[in-house]
Write an enzyme that holds these catalytic residues in place. Structure first.
Site, PDB file in Angstrom:
ATOM      1  N   LYS A  14       0.669  -1.186  -0.033  1.00  0.00           N
ATOM      2  CA  LYS A  14      -0.128   0.095  -0.045  1.00  0.00           C
ATOM      3  C   LYS A  14       0.971   1.189  -0.071  1.00  0.00           C
ATOM      4  O   LYS A  14       0.758   2.222  -0.660  1.00  0.00           O
ATOM      5  CB  LYS A  14      -0.895  -0.039   1.235  1.00  0.00           C
ATOM      6  CG  LYS A  14      -1.684  -1.147   1.429  1.00  0.00           C
ATOM      7  CD  LYS A  14      -2.858  -1.098   2.257  1.00  0.00           C
ATOM      8  CE  LYS A  14      -2.075  -1.246   3.657  1.00  0.00           C
ATOM      9  NZ  LYS A  14      -1.745  -2.474   4.249  1.00  0.00           N
ATOM     10  N   ARG A  89      -9.599   0.686   9.131  1.00  0.00           N
ATOM     11  CA  ARG A  89      -9.521  -0.642   9.423  1.00  0.00           C
ATOM     12  C   ARG A  89     -10.555  -1.382  10.344  1.00  0.00           C
ATOM     13  O   ARG A  89     -10.165  -2.695  10.457  1.00  0.00           O
ATOM     14  CB  ARG A  89      -7.870  -0.628  10.309  1.00  0.00           C
ATOM     15  CG  ARG A  89      -6.706  -1.163   9.447  1.00  0.00           C
ATOM     16  CD  ARG A  89      -5.777  -1.105  10.434  1.00  0.00           C
ATOM     17  NE  ARG A  89      -4.376  -1.878  10.330  1.00  0.00           N
ATOM     18  CZ  ARG A  89      -3.559  -1.348   9.463  1.00  0.00           C
ATOM     19  NH1 ARG A  89      -3.350  -0.252   8.835  1.00  0.00           N
ATOM     20  NH2 ARG A  89      -2.409  -1.933   9.530  1.00  0.00           N
ATOM     21  N   ARG A 128      11.327  -6.303   4.643  1.00  0.00           N
ATOM     22  CA  ARG A 128      11.234  -4.887   4.856  1.00  0.00           C
ATOM     23  C   ARG A 128      11.661  -4.668   6.243  1.00  0.00           C
ATOM     24  O   ARG A 128      12.398  -3.661   6.631  1.00  0.00           O
ATOM     25  CB  ARG A 128       9.665  -4.506   4.747  1.00  0.00           C
ATOM     26  CG  ARG A 128       9.460  -2.969   5.246  1.00  0.00           C
ATOM     27  CD  ARG A 128       7.934  -2.778   4.818  1.00  0.00           C
ATOM     28  NE  ARG A 128       7.079  -3.240   5.819  1.00  0.00           N
ATOM     29  CZ  ARG A 128       5.789  -2.974   6.002  1.00  0.00           C
ATOM     30  NH1 ARG A 128       5.031  -2.484   5.005  1.00  0.00           N
ATOM     31  NH2 ARG A 128       5.030  -3.398   6.884  1.00  0.00           N
ATOM     32  N   ARG A 134      11.408  -0.893  11.758  1.00  0.00           N
ATOM     33  CA  ARG A 134       9.883  -1.216  12.665  1.00  0.00           C
ATOM     34  C   ARG A 134      10.094  -2.436  13.382  1.00  0.00           C
ATOM     35  O   ARG A 134      10.207  -3.691  12.619  1.00  0.00           O
ATOM     36  CB  ARG A 134       9.045  -1.387  11.649  1.00  0.00           C
ATOM     37  CG  ARG A 134       8.471   0.027  10.871  1.00  0.00           C
ATOM     38  CD  ARG A 134       7.278  -0.241   9.764  1.00  0.00           C
ATOM     39  NE  ARG A 134       6.405  -0.858  10.576  1.00  0.00           N
ATOM     40  CZ  ARG A 134       4.963  -0.860   9.684  1.00  0.00           C
ATOM     41  NH1 ARG A 134       4.923  -0.250   8.356  1.00  0.00           N
ATOM     42  NH2 ARG A 134       3.992  -1.483  10.103  1.00  0.00           N
ATOM     43  N   ARG A 146      -0.971  -9.517  13.320  1.00  0.00           N
ATOM     44  CA  ARG A 146      -1.517  -8.320  12.415  1.00  0.00           C
ATOM     45  C   ARG A 146      -2.294  -8.874  11.274  1.00  0.00           C
ATOM     46  O   ARG A 146      -3.006  -8.138  10.848  1.00  0.00           O
ATOM     47  CB  ARG A 146      -0.093  -7.648  11.845  1.00  0.00           C
ATOM     48  CG  ARG A 146       0.454  -6.489  13.041  1.00  0.00           C
ATOM     49  CD  ARG A 146       1.917  -6.028  12.585  1.00  0.00           C
ATOM     50  NE  ARG A 146       2.046  -5.426  11.056  1.00  0.00           N
ATOM     51  CZ  ARG A 146       3.291  -5.021  10.719  1.00  0.00           C
ATOM     52  NH1 ARG A 146       4.063  -5.580  11.013  1.00  0.00           N
ATOM     53  NH2 ARG A 146       2.920  -4.204   9.480  1.00  0.00           N
TER      54      ARG A 146
END
Ligand code: C5P
Ligand code: MG
Length: 190
Positions: A14, A89, A128, A134, A146
């Site tokens: 996204k 969400r 990532r 993160r 998640r």
């Protein structure tokens, strides 16, 4: 105005695609995840509150997220449209967004879901995590949570906008450019 929701599981691309869509369509990219990370980086009260949820892979309470989103939109009256990334969400977030936009004479144009299989998502997020800084991208337990939260609480948002004839699914596997072309086809048809 073109108001898009860029939708899909964590790691579906996204943010990557939003950056390119902004260049082409001159809309404002609003990523609630990025906003939370900014607040956490500055250790603000909002950041501290969000951190306790984010580090578990849980959702920050709706009223917190909705308030933050509205402040961001209100801060940009010049925007020609929006790409909402990582928001809404939950169904209450979707209802709040629709009511908020309606109050401004606006509406969501399309929800576009980037469709990516679970196995690929986990690999992408771990990849990532090596560079993103993160913490929630580095731990497979948090990543799985998640994904579970996405399936339970977030995926109904696709059906919510589908019932208004606004949801579209796009194949989110392939090169960044190939996926971007698929998204542009959808946006150009609006
Ligand atoms: O969108 P992104 O994956 O960057 O969000 C990272 C985390 O921020 C989520 O896992 C969740 O903990 C939190 N978040 C949230 N509600 C949103 C967006 C993000 O709770 N609408
Ligand atoms: Mg993102």
């Amino acid at each position: 105005m073109i108001n898009l929701i860029l939708f899909g599981p964590p790691g579906s691309g996204k943010g990557t695609q939003a950056a390119q869509l902004v260049d082409r369509y001159r809309v404002l990219h609003i990523s609630t995840g990025d906003l939370f990370r900014y607040e956490m980086g500055n250790n603000t009260p909002l950041g501290q509150k969000a951190k306790s949820f984010i580090e578990k892979g849980e959702l920050v309470p709706d009223e917190v997220t909705i308030g933050m989103l509205q402040n961001k939109v209100d801060a940009h009256p010049e925007a020609l449209g929006y790409i909402f990334d990582g928001f809404p969400r939950t169904i209450p977030q979707a209802e709040a967004l629709d009511a908020f936009l309606a109050g401004r004479g606006e509406a969501i144009s399309r929800l576009i879901m980037l469709d990516v299989p679970d196995e690929e998502i986990i690999q992408r997020i771990l990849g990532r995590g090596a560079t993103s800084g993160r913490a929630d991208d580095l731990n497979t337990g948090i990543i799985q949570n998640r994904i579970d939260v996405y399936k339970e609480q977030t995926s109904p948002v696709f059906d919510y906008y589908a019932s208004h004839g606004k949801s579209v699914k796009v194949d989110g596997v392939g090169s960044i450019d190939a996926i971007f072309d698929r998204l542009c086809e959808v946006v150009d048809a609006i």
